[in-house]
Motif scaffolding. Sequence first.
Motif, PDB file in Angstrom:
ATOM      1  N   VAL A   1      34.824 -23.285 -48.635  1.00 45.30           N
ATOM      2  CA  VAL A   1      33.665 -22.791 -47.908  1.00 45.30           C
ATOM      3  C   VAL A   1      33.505 -23.676 -46.673  1.00 45.30           C
TER       4      VAL A   1
ATOM      5  N   LEU B   1      31.433 -24.409 -42.978  1.00 42.67           N
ATOM      6  CA  LEU B   1      30.174 -24.169 -42.283  1.00 42.67           C
ATOM      7  C   LEU B   1      30.231 -24.875 -40.942  1.00 42.67           C
ATOM      8  N   TYR B   2      30.181 -24.114 -39.880  1.00 46.33           N
ATOM      9  CA  TYR B   2      30.161 -24.676 -38.540  1.00 46.33           C
ATOM     10  C   TYR B   2      29.513 -23.672 -37.601  1.00 46.33           C
TER      11      TYR B   2
END
Length: 79
Positions: free
Chosen positions: A28, A30-31
Motif C-alpha cells: 500500500v 500513499l503519496y
Amino acid sequence: MIRTLITPEKQDVSIHIPENYVGKQIEVLLYAVDEINKESKPEKKKPSDFRGALNLTNEQYEDFQNHLKDIRNEWNNDI
C-alpha cells in the motif's frame, strides 16, 4: 493489480481488500501526486558537464592517457 486515485475528505481512509488478495502480502503506497510530479524530472547532464571532473595532475593525466592508448591497442592484438 488495483490502482486508483482518490481525494480524501478527511484523514481516515478505509479500503476494501478483494477476496483473492486475502492472505497475500500486498503493498500500500500513499503519496501526493503533485509531490511526485515535482521530483520526477531529473536534470539531464551533457558530456561537457563532466569536463575536469577527474582533477588530475599533469603526471596523472599522462599516465591515464598512456593507459587508454595501451588498452585501445589491445584490440589490435591477435589472441
